[in-house]
Each structure stands twice: as structure tokens, then as C-alpha cells.
Design an enzyme around this catalytic site. Structure first.
Site, PDB file in Angstrom:
ATOM      1  N   TYR A 157       0.837  -1.213   0.000  1.00  0.00           N
ATOM      2  CA  TYR A 157       0.000   0.000   0.000  1.00  0.00           C
ATOM      3  C   TYR A 157       0.872   1.264   0.000  1.00  0.00           C
ATOM      4  O   TYR A 157       0.624   2.208  -0.755  1.00  0.00           O
ATOM      5  CB  TYR A 157      -0.934  -0.032   1.214  1.00  0.00           C
ATOM      6  CG  TYR A 157      -1.884   1.131   1.309  1.00  0.00           C
ATOM      7  CD1 TYR A 157      -2.980   1.224   0.452  1.00  0.00           C
ATOM      8  CD2 TYR A 157      -1.698   2.143   2.242  1.00  0.00           C
ATOM      9  CE1 TYR A 157      -3.856   2.294   0.530  1.00  0.00           C
ATOM     10  CE2 TYR A 157      -2.562   3.208   2.337  1.00  0.00           C
ATOM     11  CZ  TYR A 157      -3.649   3.288   1.481  1.00  0.00           C
ATOM     12  OH  TYR A 157      -4.522   4.354   1.562  1.00  0.00           O
ATOM     13  N   LYS A 161       0.989   4.160  -2.943  1.00  0.00           N
ATOM     14  CA  LYS A 161       0.640   5.569  -2.747  1.00  0.00           C
ATOM     15  C   LYS A 161       1.811   6.494  -3.115  1.00  0.00           C
ATOM     16  O   LYS A 161       1.605   7.604  -3.616  1.00  0.00           O
ATOM     17  CB  LYS A 161       0.171   5.803  -1.311  1.00  0.00           C
ATOM     18  CG  LYS A 161      -1.193   5.146  -1.045  1.00  0.00           C
ATOM     19  CD  LYS A 161      -2.274   5.706  -1.963  1.00  0.00           C
ATOM     20  CE  LYS A 161      -3.598   4.996  -1.862  1.00  0.00           C
ATOM     21  NZ  LYS A 161      -4.654   5.617  -2.650  1.00  0.00           N
TER      22      LYS A 161
HETATM   23  N1  LIG Z   1      -9.214   5.870   5.070  1.00  0.00           N
HETATM   24  C1  LIG Z   1      -7.948   6.186   5.276  1.00  0.00           C
HETATM   25  O1  LIG Z   1      -7.401   6.103   6.396  1.00  0.00           O
HETATM   26  C2  LIG Z   1      -7.109   6.692   4.132  1.00  0.00           C
HETATM   27  C3  LIG Z   1      -5.881   7.312   4.417  1.00  0.00           C
HETATM   28  C4  LIG Z   1      -5.098   7.756   3.376  1.00  0.00           C
HETATM   29  C5  LIG Z   1      -5.527   7.615   2.065  1.00  0.00           C
HETATM   30  N2  LIG Z   1      -6.726   7.011   1.820  1.00  0.00           N
HETATM   31  C6  LIG Z   1      -7.113   6.874   0.427  1.00  0.00           C
HETATM   32  O2  LIG Z   1      -8.325   7.576   0.211  1.00  0.00           O
HETATM   33  C7  LIG Z   1      -9.110   6.892  -0.767  1.00  0.00           C
HETATM   34  C8  LIG Z   1     -10.489   6.589  -0.227  1.00  0.00           C
HETATM   35  O3  LIG Z   1     -10.370   5.790   0.923  1.00  0.00           O
HETATM   36  P1  LIG Z   1     -11.648   5.437   1.811  1.00  0.00           P
HETATM   37  O4  LIG Z   1     -11.136   5.147   3.146  1.00  0.00           O
HETATM   38  O5  LIG Z   1     -12.688   6.487   1.599  1.00  0.00           O
HETATM   39  O6  LIG Z   1     -12.101   4.051   1.107  1.00  0.00           O
HETATM   40  P2  LIG Z   1     -13.495   3.274   1.151  1.00  0.00           P
HETATM   41  O7  LIG Z   1     -14.412   3.822   2.188  1.00  0.00           O
HETATM   42  O8  LIG Z   1     -13.128   1.839   1.196  1.00  0.00           O
HETATM   43  O9  LIG Z   1     -14.126   3.602  -0.284  1.00  0.00           O
HETATM   44  C9  LIG Z   1     -13.483   3.250  -1.476  1.00  0.00           C
HETATM   45  C10 LIG Z   1     -14.522   2.682  -2.435  1.00  0.00           C
HETATM   46  O10 LIG Z   1     -13.847   2.452  -3.691  1.00  0.00           O
HETATM   47  C11 LIG Z   1     -14.533   1.442  -4.380  1.00  0.00           C
HETATM   48  N3  LIG Z   1     -13.524   0.689  -5.145  1.00  0.00           N
HETATM   49  C12 LIG Z   1     -12.491  -0.037  -4.648  1.00  0.00           C
HETATM   50  N4  LIG Z   1     -11.822  -0.647  -5.638  1.00  0.00           N
HETATM   51  C13 LIG Z   1     -12.452  -0.285  -6.793  1.00  0.00           C
HETATM   52  C14 LIG Z   1     -12.237  -0.587  -8.155  1.00  0.00           C
HETATM   53  N5  LIG Z   1     -11.261  -1.421  -8.550  1.00  0.00           N
HETATM   54  N6  LIG Z   1     -13.043  -0.023  -9.085  1.00  0.00           N
HETATM   55  C15 LIG Z   1     -14.043   0.814  -8.714  1.00  0.00           C
HETATM   56  N7  LIG Z   1     -14.304   1.123  -7.434  1.00  0.00           N
HETATM   57  C16 LIG Z   1     -13.519   0.574  -6.483  1.00  0.00           C
HETATM   58  C17 LIG Z   1     -15.197   0.534  -3.331  1.00  0.00           C
HETATM   59  O11 LIG Z   1     -16.569   0.318  -3.666  1.00  0.00           O
HETATM   60  P3  LIG Z   1     -16.943  -1.037  -4.470  1.00  0.00           P
HETATM   61  O12 LIG Z   1     -16.448  -2.180  -3.617  1.00  0.00           O
HETATM   62  O13 LIG Z   1     -18.412  -0.982  -4.637  1.00  0.00           O
HETATM   63  O14 LIG Z   1     -16.203  -0.952  -5.769  1.00  0.00           O
HETATM   64  C18 LIG Z   1     -15.070   1.332  -2.027  1.00  0.00           C
HETATM   65  O15 LIG Z   1     -16.291   1.446  -1.343  1.00  0.00           O
HETATM   66  C19 LIG Z   1      -8.301   5.647  -1.157  1.00  0.00           C
HETATM   67  O16 LIG Z   1      -7.539   5.938  -2.301  1.00  0.00           O
HETATM   68  C20 LIG Z   1      -7.408   5.429   0.042  1.00  0.00           C
HETATM   69  O17 LIG Z   1      -6.227   4.744  -0.302  1.00  0.00           O
HETATM   70  C21 LIG Z   1      -7.533   6.558   2.809  1.00  0.00           C
END
Ligand SMILES: NC(=O)c1ccc[n+]([C@@H]2O[C@H](COP(=O)([O-])OP(=O)(O)OC[C@H]3O[C@@H](n4cnc5c(N)ncnc54)[C@H](OP(=O)(O)O)[C@@H]3O)[C@@H](O)[C@H]2O)c1
Length: 253
Positions: A157, A161
Site C-alpha cells: 500500500y 501511494k
Molecule cells: N481511510 C484512510 O485512512 C485513508 C488514508 C489515506 C488515504 N486514503 C485513500 O483515500 C481513498 C479513499 O479511501 P476510503 O477510506 O474512503 O475508502 P473506502 O471507504 O473503502 O471507499 C473506497 C470505495 O472504492 C470502491 N472501489 C475499490 N476498488 C475499486 C475498483 N477497482 N473499481 C471501482 N471502485 C472501487 C469501493 O466500492 P466497491 O467495492 O463498490 O467498488 C469502495 O467502497 C483511497 O484511495 C485510500 O487509499 C484513505
């Protein structure tokens, strides 16, 4: 003049059904953008769009898997057919594997890279072609604080990133001449569906990560909305190639 007005703009938000993506979709829609939520599970995408419409915003949803080239091709064609243009692309869809590097399988490594790097690249490439033709557009990639520092047990991961932030720089340099801005947001640990279960099962990791954040708390999805509105709007016209960290200072120490 309102520099943050997004009226008349179409924004495609991958992963916009959940967490940070949904908060960003809400922020863009509340500033006037027509938002297209993109994810794999159709009911979740529809529900997210309905939640925005219920607040009086313009939104719909499209099903796609960003890691599959044919799916991204089809997605971009469908959005252009329906809306005629894409002004803003937010790449929020991602996957994570949490385990010691020595236990990560080749398949798990590929899964993370294919969702986070390949998926971001494919969406940028296809929407980028359209933006270059129009000589304008704003791309916002979701990177992370772990593009700059590392967290243990998240090797693939962290690498993915760092790649997203570097891809952002590479595309920004190529596309600046066409009026297309490419930036990233680097959230710190943020409570979403991405990690709720994990943190419930590993409260010690949650405590440890929170301890590394000078502001003393984990992020909320809405913390990223302002950064996204800025990077999507005219206010950021001379900003490109940057990863804007929204991490409570977690990369400072
Ligand atoms: N949460 C954290 O702590 C954090 C910290 C730093 C960075 N980020 C980054 O911020 C972004 C959002 O994170 P989040 O925590 O909001 O994630 P999340 O709640 O898991 O939401 C991401 C959504 O993306 C969809 N997805 C995943 N793979 C996919 C694919 N191959 N094609 C299309 N849709 C897809 C999924 O829905 P489906 O399963 O329906 O496709 C999922 O619900 C990510 O890039 C993550 O790496 C998050």
C-alpha cells in the site's frame, strides 16, 4: 466572483460511494458540480447518488472496475455520452493489504498495485485524453500520508501511494501545456469503511497511529472535502503536481 464555484462542471469520482470519495463527491456537488459516482457494487453506487440527490444536488452513478481497462474505456464513453464533458476527475478507489511484508503473496501485491496504481493510471489516461482535447481539466488523485512516510505492515500500500504521488507529478508535467492540472490529496489515517473493521480488531494500532498525529485525532472523511473543492476549482489554476497532505501534521515529525 466565487473562485470555488463548480456550476456547469461534471465531476467523475471513483470510489465516490464511500468514505473520503463520498465526502469529496458531496463537497463538489454542494459547490454546483454534477457528480458521477463510480464503483463496482451497483446498489452502493446508486444509494450514494440518491443521497446526494436527496440533498438537492445533481448526481448519478456508473458501475466500473478501475483496474480493468475495458471497464474504464466503457465508463468514460458512457459518461461522455450522457454528460458531454468531464471537467473534474477524482480517483479515490483503492485497496489495501495489512500484513508483514514477508507474508504478502504476489497476488496480494498485484491486487493493491492494480487497484491503486493501474486503476488511477487508466482513469487518468482515458479522461486525460478528453481533457487534453478540451484544453482544460482538473485531476485529483487520492494518495496518502504513507506516500511520504511509512506505516508498518502496509508495504504494498505504501509503495502504491508513493507511486500515485509520483504519477501525479509525471502527468502534471506532461499535461500542464494543455491546461490540465493534476494534483493529489494525501489523507492521514481517516475513519471509513476502509479500516473500521480493522481498527475494531486492532485497537492498539489505532492508538499507535493516533499518537503519531500532532493534532491528536484521526481524520474524518469531510476533512478532505475542502482540499478537493480547492483543487477542482479555478482557485488552484496555477497549482499542479502537488500532493496536498490532509493529515493533521502526521508527516511533520
Ligand atoms: N481511510 C484512510 O485512512 C485513508 C488514508 C489515506 C488515504 N486514503 C485513500 O483515500 C481513498 C479513499 O479511501 P476510503 O477510506 O474512503 O475508502 P473506502 O471507504 O473503502 O471507499 C473506497 C470505495 O472504492 C470502491 N472501489 C475499490 N476498488 C475499486 C475498483 N477497482 N473499481 C471501482 N471502485 C472501487 C469501493 O466500492 P466497491 O467495492 O463498490 O467498488 C469502495 O467502497 C483511497 O484511495 C485510500 O487509499 C484513505
Amino acid at each position: 466572483m466565487n473562485m470555488f464555484d463548480l456550476s456547469g462542471k461534471t465531476a467523475v469520482v471513483t470510489g465516490g460511494n464511500s468514505g473520503i470519495g463520498f465526502a469529496i463527491a458531496t463537497g463538489l456537488a454542494s459547490h454546483g458540480a454534477q457528480v458521477v459516482i463510480v464503483n463496482r457494487r451497483i446498489p452502493q453506487g446508486k444509494l450514494a447518488a440518491e443521497r446526494l440527490v436527496a440533498q438537492g444536488f445533481s448526481a448519478d452513478s456508473e458501475q466500473a472496475d478501475v483496474s480493468v481497462e475495458a471497464s474504464v474505456d466503457q465508463l468514460v464513453k458512457a459518461v461522455l455520452k450522457k454528460h458531454g464533458q468531464i471537467d473534474i476527475l477524482v480517483n479515490s478507489a483503492a485497496a489495501i493489504v495489512r500484513k508483514p511484508a514477508v507474508d504478502v503473496t504476489a497476488e496480494e501485491f498485484d491486487l493493491v498495485m492494480s487497484n491503486n496504481v493501474r486503476g488511477t493510471f487508466l482513469c487518468c489516461r482515458n479522461v486525460g485524453r478528453h481533457m487534453i482535447e478540451r484544453r482544460k481539466g482538473k485531476v485529483i488523485n487520492l494518495s496518502s500520508n504513507v506516500s511520504q512516510v511509512v506505516q508498518e505492515n502496509r508495504s504494498a500500500y505504501c509503495v502504491s501511494k508513493a507511486a500515485v504521488s509520483h504519477l501525479t507529478r509525471a502527468l502534471a508535467a506532461e499535461w500542464a501545456q494543455y491546461g490540465v492540472n493534476v494534483n493529489a490529496i494525501g489523507p492521514g489515517p481517516t475513519i471509513t469503511e476502509f479500516n473500521t473493521t480493522y481498527f475494531e480488531e486492532h485497537p492498539e494500532d489505532r492508538k499507535k497511529l493516533t499518537g503519531l498525529i500532532p493534532m491528536g485525532r484521526m481524520g474524518a472523511p469531510a476533512d478532505c472535502a475542502g482540499a478537493a473543492i480547492f483543487l477542482a476549482s479555478d482557485a488552484s489554476d496555477f497549482v499542479t503536481g502537488q500532493t496536498l497532505l490532509v493529515d493533521g501534521g502526521s508527516t511533520l515529525l
